[in-house]
Every structure is written in structure tokens, then in C-alpha cells.
Design a protein around this motif. Sequence first.
Motif, short mmCIF file in Angstrom:
data_model
loop_
_atom_site.label_atom_id
_atom_site.label_comp_id
_atom_site.label_asym_id
_atom_site.label_seq_id
_atom_site.Cartn_x
_atom_site.Cartn_y
_atom_site.Cartn_z
N ASP A 132 9.26 50.98 54.91
CA ASP A 132 10.17 51.80 54.12
C ASP A 132 9.69 51.72 52.67
O ASP A 132 9.95 50.74 51.96
CB ASP A 132 11.59 51.25 54.27
N THR A 166 8.52 53.35 64.49
CA THR A 166 9.42 53.08 63.37
C THR A 166 9.60 54.30 62.48
O THR A 166 9.45 54.24 61.26
CB THR A 166 8.96 51.87 62.52
N LEU A 226 17.37 50.42 61.45
CA LEU A 226 16.51 49.42 62.06
C LEU A 226 16.61 49.43 63.58
O LEU A 226 15.59 49.27 64.26
CB LEU A 226 16.86 48.03 61.52
N ASP A 227 17.81 49.64 64.12
CA ASP A 227 17.93 49.62 65.58
C ASP A 227 17.13 50.76 66.21
O ASP A 227 16.57 50.60 67.31
CB ASP A 227 19.39 49.65 66.03
N ALA A 241 11.12 41.83 62.41
CA ALA A 241 11.87 42.33 63.57
C ALA A 241 11.00 43.22 64.45
O ALA A 241 11.07 43.14 65.69
CB ALA A 241 13.10 43.10 63.08
N VAL A 242 10.18 44.07 63.84
CA VAL A 242 9.30 44.93 64.63
C VAL A 242 8.25 44.09 65.36
O VAL A 242 7.91 44.36 66.52
CB VAL A 242 8.64 46.01 63.74
N LYS A 249 14.35 52.04 64.88
CA LYS A 249 12.94 51.63 64.75
C LYS A 249 12.55 50.64 65.84
O LYS A 249 11.46 50.73 66.42
CB LYS A 249 12.71 51.02 63.37
N LEU A 250 13.44 49.70 66.12
CA LEU A 250 13.13 48.69 67.14
C LEU A 250 13.10 49.30 68.53
O LEU A 250 12.25 48.94 69.36
CB LEU A 250 14.15 47.55 67.07
N GLN A 291 14.12 43.09 52.49
CA GLN A 291 14.42 44.09 53.53
C GLN A 291 13.14 44.51 54.24
O GLN A 291 13.10 44.60 55.47
CB GLN A 291 15.10 45.31 52.90
N ASP A 304 11.90 41.54 56.37
CA ASP A 304 12.72 41.34 57.57
C ASP A 304 12.45 42.41 58.62
O ASP A 304 12.46 42.13 59.83
CB ASP A 304 14.21 41.31 57.20
N GLU A 305 12.22 43.66 58.18
CA GLU A 305 11.94 44.73 59.14
C GLU A 305 10.61 44.48 59.85
O GLU A 305 10.50 44.69 61.06
CB GLU A 305 11.92 46.09 58.44
#
Length: 324
Positions: free
Chosen positions: A160, A128, A137-138, A178-179, A140-141, A171, A174-175
Motif C-alpha cells: 500500500d 493483494t 487486508l482480509d 500477514a501475506v 488481500k489474504l 501497517q 504487518d501486511e
Amino acid sequence: MTATPTILGSGLDEVTRSEASLRQFLHGLPGVDQVGAEARAAGLGTRSIKTTAKAYALDLAIRMVDLTTLEGADTPGKVRALASKAMRPDPADPDCPSVAAVCVYPDMVATVRETLGGSGVHIAAVATAFPSGRAALDIKLADTADAVEAGADEIDMVIDRGAFLSGRYQQVYDEIVAVKAACARADGPSAHLKVIFETGELQTYDNVRRVSWLAMMAGADFIKTSTGKVQPAATLPVTMIMLEAVRDFREQTGRMIGVKPAGGIRTSKDAIKYLVMVNEVAGPDWLDPDWFRFGASTLLNDLLMQRTKMTTGRYSGPDYFTLD
């Protein structure tokens, strides 16, 4: 010193359903008494342990090390040597335990996997946009998914900090969610997720407590102090606050989360201070590599030197063991 955190009321989904509810919960956590926290951490740091307990503590600390190299000049040869050392830290002593994991950049994961084989030593990869956490984000993923596909069974992500310090808690939440999803592996168990806060940039102990709860609610398996690239890195007061958070989180939810201080822990004496703190603050359940780690590069050699002194009565020089 610390009151029990706010109970997760009507449930985790309710707390995390909006920016407003997340902010209300995080800012409802008890504030940290800076003077009290630093005094308690200093007091725990003065505890001494006896010879037999010290021998056990040295072996436990070795088993808790995430042996780390995160340099732009890392080469496959350097990483292979580090992975070999992780499996057999002291080749002259077959009773010396192996470390918990080898931590590298994602492009070195395959090299580590080839070297470690089925040794049982874990493979950790930073991801990330380490160490800044400043990327889309894309990206990082994709960074996370690539590391998992290459064979990483632990992912160390960075939050972040700009988003967190600006109060954009949703934010950050959510990150992490997602990770965590990107850590899934189709043909096996998901990689464990360690969430790095970079506590040296978070400004206050209250922020350390808030971000600890935020990460745990988002699904972190471990919470980690630092990247090792910013000073101050791990400190006893910060780690104590994180240990209080995982203890209280388990009381509220039944879920156990690990803690990893990283950066600036270089001596056996320092490591033992952290182990005493773990036992006194979180409890003995966390005195296990599954729940507590040291992110370190130079600590292992000092642990080995102290271990050799206890078993042979003689100090080995620092060059007796491989330099990292």
C-alpha cells in the motif's frame, strides 16, 4: 558510495516492535546521494562484455525471465500459449533454456499449472489487489490464499504505497508479515513472496532504500521494483539501490533476498546492463534465477533474436518467435 546500514542492534524483534522503533531504524539508514547513484548506475551501464560472456549472459537472462501477462483481456488460450513458450522459448533449438516462471493473475494459475506440468518452470501470481494494493487486508489474504491453493509457488504482492508515503510503516510491515503467512501451504513448501514497491510512485531514492529494508525485515523472499502499470517502472539507479540493500541485509543478518526489476526492460542490451550491475553491486551469488529475475513480456523475444544471431550468424525477424 554507501555507508553500511545501521546494524540491527538488539535484534529484529526490537526494531519492529512499534511504529516508533521502525521509523527510527528506517530513517536512520544512510541517505542516498541522488547524483552519485545516477552517475554510478550510468557508468555500470556502459560496461561491455565479450562474445563468450555475452552468449552466457543471454542464456542466463532467459533463465531469469518471469514471462508475464497481466491484462484484462487474458484468455485461457493466450495463457496456455505463453506457458508453452516458457518451457520451450525456441522450439527450433532444444538447447535454449526455459524461463524462470510464468506470471499471471490468480484466476489463470490453474490453467498455467495444467500446461506446465512437471516442467520445473515456476508459477507466479500477482495478488493483494494488484496493481493498486488498495483493498482490505482480509481480501488481500484471501486473494493470496486462493492463488496458492490453485498452485502458485510464487506470490507477487503489492504494498500500500499510500500507507508507506504517509509514514504508516507498521501497517505496511504487518501486511507483508500477514501475506507471508498466507503463502503457507499445508501439503508442501510455502510459496515464495515477492514484494512489489511501485518505485515510480515512491518519490525519492531514500524511500526506495527504506522500503527495501522494511520488506526484507517483514519476510520478503524477493523485492521487486514495479507492477509494470506505472511509469517510470524499473530503472538502473533504483535497482542498484535495491541491490545494495540486499547485499547489506545479508551482511547484517545472514539472509539472502532476491531482486526483481520489472517493467520497461525490453532489449538484450538492457538486460545485460542489469546483469553487470548485479555482479558489481551485490556480487556473483545473485547471478542466478533463484536470486534475480526480470519481470517482462517483450524482453524474451529480443533475447531469442540475439541468441539466434550468435549461434547462426543471422538475425531472425521479431515475428520468427511467437508474439506475446
